[in-house]
Design a protein around this motif. Structure first.
Motif, PDB file in Angstrom:
ATOM      1  N   MET A 299     -11.750  -3.939  -1.041  1.00  0.00           N
ATOM      2  CA  MET A 299     -10.617  -3.566  -1.895  1.00  0.00           C
ATOM      3  C   MET A 299     -10.455  -2.053  -1.934  1.00  0.00           C
ATOM      4  O   MET A 299      -9.327  -1.535  -1.909  1.00  0.00           O
ATOM      5  CB  MET A 299     -10.819  -4.127  -3.303  1.00  0.00           C
ATOM      6  N   ARG A 300     -11.564  -1.349  -2.012  1.00  0.00           N
ATOM      7  CA  ARG A 300     -11.509   0.115  -1.968  1.00  0.00           C
ATOM      8  C   ARG A 300     -10.842   0.595  -0.690  1.00  0.00           C
ATOM      9  O   ARG A 300      -9.986   1.482  -0.694  1.00  0.00           O
ATOM     10  CB  ARG A 300     -12.935   0.675  -2.071  1.00  0.00           C
ATOM     11  N   ALA A 301     -11.241   0.000   0.439  1.00  0.00           N
ATOM     12  CA  ALA A 301     -10.695   0.415   1.733  1.00  0.00           C
ATOM     13  C   ALA A 301      -9.202   0.120   1.828  1.00  0.00           C
ATOM     14  O   ALA A 301      -8.434   0.923   2.386  1.00  0.00           O
ATOM     15  CB  ALA A 301     -11.448  -0.303   2.858  1.00  0.00           C
ATOM     16  N   ILE A 302      -8.783  -1.010   1.289  1.00  0.00           N
ATOM     17  CA  ILE A 302      -7.356  -1.356   1.302  1.00  0.00           C
ATOM     18  C   ILE A 302      -6.549  -0.313   0.543  1.00  0.00           C
ATOM     19  O   ILE A 302      -5.517   0.193   1.020  1.00  0.00           O
ATOM     20  CB  ILE A 302      -7.142  -2.758   0.689  1.00  0.00           C
ATOM     21  N   LEU A 303      -7.013   0.025  -0.642  1.00  0.00           N
ATOM     22  CA  LEU A 303      -6.303   1.010  -1.456  1.00  0.00           C
ATOM     23  C   LEU A 303      -6.246   2.357  -0.749  1.00  0.00           C
ATOM     24  O   LEU A 303      -5.191   3.002  -0.683  1.00  0.00           O
ATOM     25  CB  LEU A 303      -6.989   1.148  -2.820  1.00  0.00           C
ATOM     26  N   HIS A 304      -7.377   2.798  -0.242  1.00  0.00           N
ATOM     27  CA  HIS A 304      -7.433   4.096   0.426  1.00  0.00           C
ATOM     28  C   HIS A 304      -6.478   4.142   1.621  1.00  0.00           C
ATOM     29  O   HIS A 304      -5.713   5.099   1.794  1.00  0.00           O
ATOM     30  CB  HIS A 304      -8.876   4.380   0.868  1.00  0.00           C
ATOM     31  N   LYS A 305      -6.531   3.117   2.441  1.00  0.00           N
ATOM     32  CA  LYS A 305      -5.698   3.076   3.653  1.00  0.00           C
ATOM     33  C   LYS A 305      -4.222   3.165   3.319  1.00  0.00           C
ATOM     34  O   LYS A 305      -3.468   3.937   3.930  1.00  0.00           O
ATOM     35  CB  LYS A 305      -5.977   1.792   4.427  1.00  0.00           C
ATOM     36  N   TYR A 306      -3.768   2.391   2.345  1.00  0.00           N
ATOM     37  CA  TYR A 306      -2.331   2.354   2.074  1.00  0.00           C
ATOM     38  C   TYR A 306      -1.849   3.597   1.332  1.00  0.00           C
ATOM     39  O   TYR A 306      -0.677   3.963   1.437  1.00  0.00           O
ATOM     40  CB  TYR A 306      -1.958   1.062   1.347  1.00  0.00           C
ATOM     41  N   TYR A 307      -2.734   4.242   0.579  1.00  0.00           N
ATOM     42  CA  TYR A 307      -2.344   5.540   0.024  1.00  0.00           C
ATOM     43  C   TYR A 307      -2.101   6.541   1.152  1.00  0.00           C
ATOM     44  O   TYR A 307      -1.140   7.319   1.114  1.00  0.00           O
ATOM     45  CB  TYR A 307      -3.433   6.077  -0.908  1.00  0.00           C
ATOM     46  N   LEU A 308      -2.966   6.530   2.145  1.00  0.00           N
ATOM     47  CA  LEU A 308      -2.815   7.457   3.262  1.00  0.00           C
ATOM     48  C   LEU A 308      -1.631   7.089   4.143  1.00  0.00           C
ATOM     49  O   LEU A 308      -0.856   7.958   4.562  1.00  0.00           O
ATOM     50  CB  LEU A 308      -4.105   7.482   4.090  1.00  0.00           C
ATOM     51  N   ASP A 309      -1.473   5.794   4.426  1.00  0.00           N
ATOM     52  CA  ASP A 309      -0.378   5.370   5.308  1.00  0.00           C
ATOM     53  C   ASP A 309       0.985   5.649   4.689  1.00  0.00           C
ATOM     54  O   ASP A 309       1.945   5.957   5.394  1.00  0.00           O
ATOM     55  CB  ASP A 309      -0.505   3.879   5.623  1.00  0.00           C
ATOM     56  N   ARG A 310       1.078   5.530   3.389  1.00  0.00           N
ATOM     57  CA  ARG A 310       2.368   5.727   2.717  1.00  0.00           C
ATOM     58  C   ARG A 310       2.745   7.198   2.684  1.00  0.00           C
ATOM     59  O   ARG A 310       3.922   7.543   2.556  1.00  0.00           O
ATOM     60  CB  ARG A 310       2.297   5.187   1.281  1.00  0.00           C
ATOM     61  N   ARG A 311       1.745   8.046   2.753  1.00  0.00           N
ATOM     62  CA  ARG A 311       1.959   9.475   2.590  1.00  0.00           C
ATOM     63  C   ARG A 311       2.610   9.743   1.239  1.00  0.00           C
ATOM     64  O   ARG A 311       2.104   9.323   0.208  1.00  0.00           O
ATOM     65  CB  ARG A 311       2.772  10.024   3.755  1.00  0.00           C
ATOM     66  N   LEU A 312       3.739  10.380   1.223  1.00  0.00           N
ATOM     67  CA  LEU A 312       4.423  10.685  -0.042  1.00  0.00           C
ATOM     68  C   LEU A 312       5.685   9.865  -0.226  1.00  0.00           C
ATOM     69  O   LEU A 312       6.484  10.134  -1.120  1.00  0.00           O
ATOM     70  CB  LEU A 312       4.762  12.179  -0.098  1.00  0.00           C
ATOM     71  N   SER A 313       5.850   8.823   0.609  1.00  0.00           N
ATOM     72  CA  SER A 313       7.069   8.002   0.553  1.00  0.00           C
ATOM     73  C   SER A 313       6.866   6.848  -0.418  1.00  0.00           C
ATOM     74  O   SER A 313       6.772   5.676  -0.026  1.00  0.00           O
ATOM     75  CB  SER A 313       7.397   7.480   1.962  1.00  0.00           C
ATOM     76  N   ILE A 314       6.795   7.178  -1.710  1.00  0.00           N
ATOM     77  CA  ILE A 314       6.492   6.130  -2.687  1.00  0.00           C
ATOM     78  C   ILE A 314       7.649   5.163  -2.884  1.00  0.00           C
ATOM     79  O   ILE A 314       7.475   4.109  -3.501  1.00  0.00           O
ATOM     80  CB  ILE A 314       6.097   6.752  -4.049  1.00  0.00           C
ATOM     81  N   GLY A 315       8.816   5.483  -2.375  1.00  0.00           N
ATOM     82  CA  GLY A 315       9.941   4.555  -2.475  1.00  0.00           C
ATOM     83  C   GLY A 315      10.004   3.559  -1.337  1.00  0.00           C
ATOM     84  O   GLY A 315      10.874   2.682  -1.331  1.00  0.00           O
ATOM     85  N   ASP A 316       9.069   3.617  -0.392  1.00  0.00           N
ATOM     86  CA  ASP A 316       9.039   2.696   0.751  1.00  0.00           C
ATOM     87  C   ASP A 316       8.397   1.381   0.318  1.00  0.00           C
ATOM     88  O   ASP A 316       7.168   1.253   0.257  1.00  0.00           O
ATOM     89  CB  ASP A 316       8.258   3.330   1.903  1.00  0.00           C
ATOM     90  N   LEU A 317       9.210   0.367   0.021  1.00  0.00           N
ATOM     91  CA  LEU A 317       8.697  -0.900  -0.491  1.00  0.00           C
ATOM     92  C   LEU A 317       7.832  -1.630   0.528  1.00  0.00           C
ATOM     93  O   LEU A 317       6.915  -2.375   0.149  1.00  0.00           O
ATOM     94  CB  LEU A 317       9.866  -1.785  -0.944  1.00  0.00           C
ATOM     95  N   SER A 318       8.123  -1.438   1.792  1.00  0.00           N
ATOM     96  CA  SER A 318       7.329  -2.128   2.814  1.00  0.00           C
ATOM     97  C   SER A 318       5.885  -1.644   2.838  1.00  0.00           C
ATOM     98  O   SER A 318       5.008  -2.325   3.377  1.00  0.00           O
ATOM     99  CB  SER A 318       7.964  -1.939   4.194  1.00  0.00           C
ATOM    100  N   SER A 319       5.621  -0.475   2.253  1.00  0.00           N
ATOM    101  CA  SER A 319       4.247   0.046   2.240  1.00  0.00           C
ATOM    102  C   SER A 319       3.396  -0.589   1.151  1.00  0.00           C
ATOM    103  O   SER A 319       2.180  -0.376   1.112  1.00  0.00           O
ATOM    104  CB  SER A 319       4.271   1.562   2.060  1.00  0.00           C
ATOM    105  N   TYR A 320       4.014  -1.348   0.243  1.00  0.00           N
ATOM    106  CA  TYR A 320       3.273  -2.006  -0.826  1.00  0.00           C
ATOM    107  C   TYR A 320       3.048  -3.496  -0.552  1.00  0.00           C
ATOM    108  O   TYR A 320       2.015  -4.053  -0.925  1.00  0.00           O
ATOM    109  CB  TYR A 320       4.021  -1.881  -2.165  1.00  0.00           C
ATOM    110  N   SER A 321       4.011  -4.146   0.057  1.00  0.00           N
ATOM    111  CA  SER A 321       3.995  -5.611   0.141  1.00  0.00           C
ATOM    112  C   SER A 321       2.738  -6.184   0.794  1.00  0.00           C
ATOM    113  O   SER A 321       2.255  -7.239   0.343  1.00  0.00           O
ATOM    114  CB  SER A 321       5.261  -6.104   0.866  1.00  0.00           C
ATOM    115  N   PRO A 322       2.141  -5.575   1.815  1.00  0.00           N
ATOM    116  CA  PRO A 322       0.942  -6.197   2.402  1.00  0.00           C
ATOM    117  C   PRO A 322      -0.272  -6.184   1.477  1.00  0.00           C
ATOM    118  O   PRO A 322      -1.172  -7.012   1.634  1.00  0.00           O
ATOM    119  CB  PRO A 322       0.675  -5.344   3.656  1.00  0.00           C
TER     120      PRO A 322
END
Length: 787
Positions: free
Chosen positions: A677-700
């Motif tokens: 779970m830690r790794a999932i959170l870390h990865k998606y924070y990095l992958d999203r960068r600063l585009s917090i409005g990108d909904l596709s970055s949350y759904s997985p």
């Protein structure tokens, strides 16, 4: 931090914070009556007290000299009070406090005389009392020494002939006296007064607000305490007869409701048929429906006054205040009593908005290529569609059966400004003690404001996101059908994980309609008949980057469950320098503010799920040596708190090392699951960068979390990993005045995983049994006197 205490002129205080029923005409009438009683006389055009011929400090020194003289000649101490009145209010305890109470005793005679003055359309609601010296309440171990008080003439407390202390529920106005005005004595006196105000509001849920009066030498000050803010008057002179009479009469002739008692709540006493002992209960009125408390499920900490002050009761519906027998076929329900910002939506209103959006989505479910369904498997997509279509999604949320908007606190008086040194040191009575196991309070940064722009989030500014507005608060009652257990109340890890699975599904449904919860905690994820429920939607809101970019809406959450970004004010993703040329950085520097802003987003809610599970695993599984880990990860006032959580979340080696303190016989998949779970959170924070409005970055993330939790649930079979609530800390249970001792600071500094819910030290939260109150006749025996 900005304090809740405001300060302003006495006359404004009286007009704004009392019922303002006493004017110059009434004051003149009272002065005339006191002259007839020879309590006041005219000295060359100046009104003077008969029994306060000089400042209390002068009278105190004279009294001390006289006592020394009587001790030398061996004679008894003679009371030289020239009141000419047969009435005395109490025998004096020995020591300086007794001498002070002797000096200020004439104030009781003055109040008695004021109350007897017949005023048109006005009648006194309270009278002065000096004994009993301590107050008594339903809070286990709670009693407070007070110098005097205005007590209700018509008691709201059930009769208790053997009571040796004053019932706190009847104390309308506390009085605290000091015969000298040395700085340390002023500080001592005001801390006593403040603790008594805490005690009044916490121990009696009828209270909307409460009053106090302090006197240090000849300096008199009036105090108002409410859930939105507190206010004190400028000091005025005890020897100013007219000013004192105006102040006292404004309180004496207030109605019971004006003194802070909520007419929608009534205390009743019931006798247990088996034990024949009396129990105090409360009856709440929600318009034309009435609910009687059976037991308290949760309540807020009594260290702080301003805030939500949430109480959660198990209740049953009854016919009326006077007919408190349960209605036929009435089932137990839950009643939540909470103070919300005036004008804000209630939980029912928020839930109705959410459900309307869900129903609309069920009728028009998005196609497979929608950003909200990116990397969502077919089975999950069908499940979500079916839940939304048939309305079964509602099982993931509480069922609201009734709600009611009640009393509203007063707004800020015009011209009143913060008084941070009112107690001789900086005091912040608005910061609420966080309760990770409940929804009692939140770490709302609106209470720690400054002048900076609220959207600029840095480590030092994250907790100062909005100017303190002192908005009025309104009481809200809401009744739920389900009588649930919070996660921290469960004794089996399997049930915890099952509830977390349903909470993730509920959060995914909120994500589909673009709503965020903003306060996911162990007290807001509930377990009911084998399924999880996501509760407390009061801070839920729509996630819309186009709206509220400059909003001062506070960042909220339970500190030990909040996302790291919200604590630190810094995004996890940090980009590399894009240039080393000065001309390229010219425009970049001017736009930094908007890029630094941290907005609560969907992943922050999911990160709370991770912290909840970690907290329970570290603190509720017995026979583990994890104290050093929990002190850093779950003690929000620790200087290492933010850094430790950042390392735990962002560094896999640190996370794994911390988890090594867990019991070796636990299923390995539990540790592996947390690391994943830690790794999932870390990865998606990095992958999203600063585009917090990108909904596709949350759904997985929802599917990945669900997969991990299902794996953990399969490995921790029901009955194999038992949970035990943490032991209480060793802290003195006395809740009386000890401002300069370790008591208050131990309460503040103890780790939340120990001090706060589900276990709180006795002076913060009483252990609840089958009843919501102590036995009336046994209270005096159950509480030891404050040493």
């Amino acid at each position: 931090m900005m304090p809740d205490i405001l300060e302003g002129p006495k006359d404004t205080w009286l007009r704004h914070y009392t019922s303002n029923r006493i004017g110059e005409k009434e004051v003149n009438q009272i002065i005339s009556a006191l002259k007839n009683e020879r309590l006041v006389h005219d000295d060359k055009g100046t009104l003077r007290w008969r029994d306060f011929p000089d400042k209390p400090s002068v009278l105190y020194k004279q009294d001390r000299l006289k006592n020394k003289s009587t001790r030398k000649d061996g004679s008894g101490v003679v009371d030289t009070n020239n009141s000419g009145t047969a009435r005395t209010h109490a025998q004096q305890p020995a020591g300086q406090g007794g001498n002070e109470r002797k000096i200020f005793r004439p104030l009781g005679n003055i109040i008695d005389a004021i109350a007897k003055v017949p005023l048109p359309n006005l009648s006194p609601s309270c009278e002065y009392k000096e004994e009993p010296y301590s107050t008594d309440s339903e809070v286990s171990g709670s009693q407070h020494r007070i110098d005097g008080y205005l007590g209700l003439i018509k008691s709201t407390s059930p009769p208790a002939p053997k009571r040796s202390r004053a019932a706190t529920s009847d104390v309308a106005v506390n009085f605290e006296f000091k015969s000298e005005d040395k700085p340390y004595l002023i500080r001592d006196n005001r801390w006593k007064m403040l603790y008594s105000a805490f005690h009044n509001l916490h121990s009696d849920c009828q209270r909307k607000h409460t009053y106090s009066m302090t006197i240090e030498d000849n300096h008199v000050c009036l105090w108002y305490f409410s859930r939105s803010h507190s206010a004190k008057s400028h000091d005025f002179d005890l020897l100013d007869v007219r000013a004192v009479i105006h102040a006292l009469s404004a309180l004496i002739f207030s109605t019971v409701e004006d003194l802070g008692y909520d007419t929608n709540i009534r205390r009743v006493v019931e006798q247990d048929e088996e034990t024949k002992q009396d129990w105090i209960r409360y009856v709440y009125r929600l318009e034309n429906r009435f609910f009687k408390t059976l037991k308290c499920r949760d309540e807020y900490d009594d260290l702080y006054i301003a805030g939500r002050a949430t109480r959660v009761w198990e209740v049953v519906e009854v016919a009326s205040f006077d007919d408190t027998a349960a209605l036929p076929n009435a089932q137990p329900m839950i009643l939540r009593d909470v103070w919300l910002d005036h004008g804000s939506d209630t939980e029912r209103e928020i839930q109705e908005k959410i459900f309307a959006r869900c129903d609309e989505l069920g009728r028009n479910f998005p196609p497979k290529d929608d950003h909200r369904l990116f990397e969502v498997d077919d089975a999950t997509r069908k499940l979500l569609h079916q839940r939304l279509k048939d309305g079964s999604y509602k099982q993931l949320f509480l069922t609201v059966k009734a709600d009611y908007r009640g009393a509203t606190s007063k707004n800020r008086a015009e011209g009143f400004t913060p008084a941070p040194d009112a107690f001789g040191e900086l005091v912040y009575i608005n910061q609420e003690a966080k309760t990770p196991g409940s929804d009692a309070q939140r770490a709302s940064t609106s209470r720690t404001p400054g002048a900076r722009d609220p959207d600029v989030s840095t480590p030092s500014m994250q907790q100062a996101s909005a100017p303190r507005g002192y908005k009025p608060k309104q009481r809200n009652f809401v009744v739920y059908e389900e009588v649930c257990s919070a996660l921290h109340e469960l004794d089996d890890l399997h049930d915890v994980v099952q509830a977390l699975l349903d909470a993730v599904l509920a959060l995914q449904i909120l994500f589909l309609i673009s709503w965020i919860h903003r306060d996911v905690s162990s007290g807001n994820i509930l377990y009911y008949k084998g399924r999880g429920i996501l509760g407390d939607l009061e801070y839920a809101k729509e996630f819309n980057l186009a709206v509220g970019r400059r909003s001062q809406d506070p960042k909220t959450g339970t500190p030990i469950f909040m996302a790291v970004e919200l604590h630190s004010g810094v995004a996890i993703y940090q980009e590399s320098p894009f240039s080393v040329r000065i001309e390229d950085w010219n425009k970049r520097v001017t736009s930094a503010k908007s890029r630094l802003a941290i907005r609560h987003n969907f992943q922050h809610d999911l990160e709370s799920i991770f912290w909840i599970l970690a907290w329970l695993v570290f603190t509720h599984i017995p026979e583990q040596n994890c104290a050093h880990i929990t002190a850093n990860l779950f003690h929000s006032t620790s200087s290492q708190f933010v850094a430790s959580r950042q390392n735990f979340l962002l560094n896999s080696d640190v996370c794994i090392q911390c988890l090594e303190c867990l019991r070796p016989d636990l299923p390995p998949m539990l540790t592996t699951g947390l690391v994943t779970m830690r790794a999932i959170l870390h990865k998606y924070y990095l992958d999203r960068r600063l585009s917090i409005g990108d909904l596709s970055s949350y759904s997985p993330i929802y599917g990945l979390f669900r997969e991990v939790l299902e794996t953990i649930a399969a490995s921790v079979i029901r009955g194999t990993v038992r949970l035990v609530r943490p032991a209480q800390p060793t802290v003195d249970s006395r809740s009386g005045y000890r401002p300069c001792t370790e008591d208050l600071w131990q309460k503040k500094d103890s780790p939340e995983d120990v001090v706060l819910a589900p276990h709180k030290i006795p002076s913060m939260k009483r252990p609840r049994g089958a009843s919501d109150a102590d036995k009336v006749d046994d209270r005096a025996e159950k509480r030891s006197a404050l040493g």
